[in-house]
Design a protein around this motif. Structure first.
Motif, PDB file in Angstrom:
ATOM      1  N   VAL A  27      42.988  12.871  36.778  1.00 18.84           N
ATOM      2  CA  VAL A  27      44.298  13.105  36.171  1.00 18.84           C
ATOM      3  C   VAL A  27      45.348  12.253  36.890  1.00 18.84           C
ATOM      4  O   VAL A  27      46.202  11.639  36.260  1.00 18.84           O
ATOM      5  N   ARG A  83      43.847  16.566  31.443  1.00 22.06           N
ATOM      6  CA  ARG A  83      42.426  16.591  31.842  1.00 22.06           C
ATOM      7  C   ARG A  83      41.476  16.034  30.786  1.00 22.06           C
ATOM      8  O   ARG A  83      40.623  15.211  31.112  1.00 22.06           O
ATOM      9  N   LYS A  87      48.792  18.844  34.074  1.00 23.44           N
ATOM     10  CA  LYS A  87      47.435  18.475  34.492  1.00 23.44           C
ATOM     11  C   LYS A  87      46.424  18.982  33.467  1.00 23.44           C
ATOM     12  O   LYS A  87      45.497  18.266  33.090  1.00 23.44           O
TER      13      LYS A  87
END
Length: 117
Positions: free
Chosen positions: A89, A79, A75
């Motif tokens: 995301v 981002r 993640k």
């Protein structure tokens, strides 16, 4: 503006519409199942399509819902890419998966020698 309305076990009416549409139900059948007007089904689909186009993802894909856990370190890496595209995301990850699958790039991306010939 109100938030999503959970419907038929889906997180929103739009998600429920997508799932029912993937079962080849027509607009009137979907409206009856959700207890809304057919024009509302059409409006929710059009709104979802507009949102995806504005985020640069083209036409919405009609298909089954799927959920994939994304590890925190991934993640974090995704981002900035999501931010540049003004999306989340999760939406970016879904788009990446759709693009790889629909473009038949799984073997090229994995490059693990297990691809078909």
């Amino acid at each position: 503006m109100a938030g999503p309305i959970p419907t038929l076990g889906y997180p929103s009416r739009t998600a429920a519409i997508e799932a029912l549409r993937s079962q080849q139900l027509d607009t009137h059948a979907i409206a009856r199942r959700l207890g809304i007007k057919p024009k509302d089904v059409t409006a929710l689909e059009a709104s979802k399509d507009r949102t995806r186009k504005q985020r640069g993802f083209g036409q919405i894909k009609r298909g089954a819902e799927c959920s994939v856990e994304i590890a925190e370190h991934l993640k974090k890496q995704l981002r900035p890419h999501a931010a540049r595209r003004d999306t989340t995301v999760a939406a970016l990850a879904q788009t990446i998966l759709e693009t790889v699958a629909e473009s038949d790039l799984v073997d090229a991306v994995l490059d693990d020698g297990k691809g078909g010939t």
